[in-house]
Design a protein around this motif. Structure first.
Motif, PDB file in Angstrom:
ATOM      1  N   GLU A  13     -60.881 -36.373 -34.909  1.00 41.35           N
ATOM      2  CA  GLU A  13     -60.740 -37.703 -34.307  1.00 41.35           C
ATOM      3  C   GLU A  13     -61.788 -38.655 -34.882  1.00 41.35           C
ATOM      4  N   MET A  14     -62.998 -38.147 -35.121  1.00 47.78           N
ATOM      5  CA  MET A  14     -64.054 -38.964 -35.720  1.00 47.78           C
ATOM      6  C   MET A  14     -63.663 -39.368 -37.139  1.00 47.78           C
ATOM      7  N   THR A  15     -63.039 -38.454 -37.873  1.00 51.52           N
ATOM      8  CA  THR A  15     -62.579 -38.764 -39.228  1.00 51.52           C
ATOM      9  C   THR A  15     -61.542 -39.882 -39.184  1.00 51.52           C
ATOM     10  N   ASP A  16     -60.611 -39.788 -38.245  1.00 53.43           N
ATOM     11  CA  ASP A  16     -59.596 -40.838 -38.100  1.00 53.43           C
ATOM     12  C   ASP A  16     -60.236 -42.182 -37.756  1.00 53.43           C
ATOM     13  N   ALA A  17     -61.197 -42.163 -36.834  1.00 48.25           N
ATOM     14  CA  ALA A  17     -61.862 -43.404 -36.428  1.00 48.25           C
ATOM     15  C   ALA A  17     -62.647 -44.004 -37.590  1.00 48.25           C
ATOM     16  N   HIS A  18     -63.315 -43.174 -38.374  1.00 50.62           N
ATOM     17  CA  HIS A  18     -64.058 -43.675 -39.535  1.00 50.62           C
ATOM     18  C   HIS A  18     -63.109 -44.218 -40.606  1.00 50.62           C
ATOM     19  N   THR A  19     -61.940 -43.607 -40.742  1.00 48.37           N
ATOM     20  CA  THR A  19     -60.943 -44.114 -41.689  1.00 48.37           C
ATOM     21  C   THR A  19     -60.477 -45.500 -41.263  1.00 48.37           C
ATOM     22  N   ARG A  20     -60.242 -45.691 -39.961  1.00 46.35           N
ATOM     23  CA  ARG A  20     -59.862 -47.016 -39.453  1.00 46.35           C
ATOM     24  C   ARG A  20     -60.980 -48.020 -39.680  1.00 46.35           C
ATOM     25  N   LEU A  21     -62.224 -47.597 -39.461  1.00 43.72           N
ATOM     26  CA  LEU A  21     -63.364 -48.485 -39.662  1.00 43.72           C
ATOM     27  C   LEU A  21     -63.485 -48.889 -41.134  1.00 43.72           C
ATOM     28  N   LEU A  22     -63.222 -47.965 -42.041  1.00 45.29           N
ATOM     29  CA  LEU A  22     -63.237 -48.295 -43.468  1.00 45.29           C
ATOM     30  C   LEU A  22     -62.142 -49.309 -43.793  1.00 45.29           C
ATOM     31  N   GLY A  23     -60.968 -49.131 -43.205  1.00 44.76           N
ATOM     32  CA  GLY A  23     -59.880 -50.093 -43.404  1.00 44.76           C
ATOM     33  C   GLY A  23     -60.257 -51.477 -42.909  1.00 44.76           C
ATOM     34  N   LEU A  24     -60.953 -51.531 -41.773  1.00 44.77           N
ATOM     35  CA  LEU A  24     -61.400 -52.819 -41.241  1.00 44.77           C
ATOM     36  C   LEU A  24     -62.445 -53.459 -42.156  1.00 44.77           C
ATOM     37  N   ALA A  25     -63.321 -52.640 -42.726  1.00 45.54           N
ATOM     38  CA  ALA A  25     -64.336 -53.176 -43.639  1.00 45.54           C
ATOM     39  C   ALA A  25     -63.673 -53.753 -44.892  1.00 45.54           C
ATOM     40  N   GLU A  26     -62.637 -53.083 -45.379  1.00 46.00           N
ATOM     41  CA  GLU A  26     -61.914 -53.597 -46.543  1.00 46.00           C
ATOM     42  C   GLU A  26     -61.175 -54.889 -46.191  1.00 46.00           C
ATOM     43  N   GLU A  27     -60.599 -54.925 -44.989  1.00 47.42           N
ATOM     44  CA  GLU A  27     -59.913 -56.136 -44.528  1.00 47.42           C
ATOM     45  C   GLU A  27     -60.914 -57.279 -44.359  1.00 47.42           C
ATOM     46  N   LYS A  28     -62.124 -56.945 -43.899  1.00 45.78           N
ATOM     47  CA  LYS A  28     -63.162 -57.963 -43.718  1.00 45.78           C
ATOM     48  C   LYS A  28     -63.525 -58.604 -45.055  1.00 45.78           C
ATOM     49  N   ARG A  29     -63.550 -57.796 -46.104  1.00 50.64           N
ATOM     50  CA  ARG A  29     -63.885 -58.330 -47.429  1.00 50.64           C
ATOM     51  C   ARG A  29     -62.880 -59.411 -47.829  1.00 50.64           C
TER      52      ARG A  29
END
Length: 161
Positions: A13-29
Motif C-alpha cells: 500500500e505504501m508503494t502504491d501511495a508513493h507511486t501516486r505521489l510521484l505522479g502528482l510531482a510529475e503533474e506539478k512540474r
C-alpha cells in the motif's frame, strides 16, 4: 505470521501511495511550467492528502514490525527493513520484502529528484517575478541637496509619458 502478511500488505500500500505521489510531482512540474495557479492549489491539496496517507501507513508499518519482532522474541526501538529481511528464514518472504524495499527506495529517490527539480522551477519563476517587478518599480533617489532635501523615490510607474 499474520503480522508479517499485514506488514507486506502495508508495504505494498505504501508503494502504491508513493507511486501516486510521484505522479502528482510529475503533474506539478507541468502545472508549474504552464503557470496555472488554480490547478497548482488543487494539486497541493491532493498531494497533502497523499502524504497524510503515507504517514498513516508508516505508523501501521511500525506497529506490524513491532508485533512481528515481539513474536520472534526480539526487542528494540526500531528496525529497518534490511534488518527485518536479514532475520527471515523463508526465502520467498525474504525475496518479497527485498523487492518491495527496492521499489520503495527507487520511488522515494524519484520523488526527491522531482521535488528538487520543481523547487528549482519555483525559484527560477520567483527570480523572474522579482526581476520584472524591479524593472517596473525601480527606485531612483530624487535629486536634492542638504538637510532639507526630501528622501523621496520615484519609479517608472510614476513617470509621465
Amino acid at each position: 505470521m499474520e503480522s508479517l502478511n499485514k506488514l507486506i500488505q502495508t508495504l505494498e500500500e505504501m508503494t502504491d501511495a508513493h507511486t501516486r505521489l510521484l505522479g502528482l510531482a510529475e503533474e506539478k512540474r507541468t502545472i508549474l511550467v504552464d503557470g496555472n495557479i488554480q490547478e497548482l492549489q488543487s494539486l497541493i491539496n491532493r498531494e497533502s492528502s497523499c502524504v497524510n496517507e503515507i504517514e498513516k501507513l508508516e505508523q501501521k508499518r511500525m506497529q506490524f514490525v513491532q508485533v512481528y519482532l515481539a513474536q520472534k522474541g526480539l526487542t528494540g526501538q526500531s528496525f529497518t527493513l534490511e534488518e527485518l529481511i536479514n532475520i527471515q528464514n523463508d526465502a520467498t518472504t525474504k525475496t518479497t520484502l527485498d523487492y518491495i524495499t527496492n521499489q520503495l527506495r527507487g520511488l522515494i529517490e524519484k520523488i526527491t529528484q522531482m521535488n528538487e527539480s520543481n523547487q528549482q522551477l519555483i525559484h527560477t519563476s520567483l527570480s523572474y517575478i522579482q526581476y520584472s517587478m524591479g524593472m517596473l518599480v525601480r527606485k531612483e533617489p530624487s535629486i536634492g541637496y542638504g538637510p532639507y532635501a526630501k528622501s523621496r523615490y520615484s519609479n517608472m510607474l510614476d513617470a509621465k509619458v
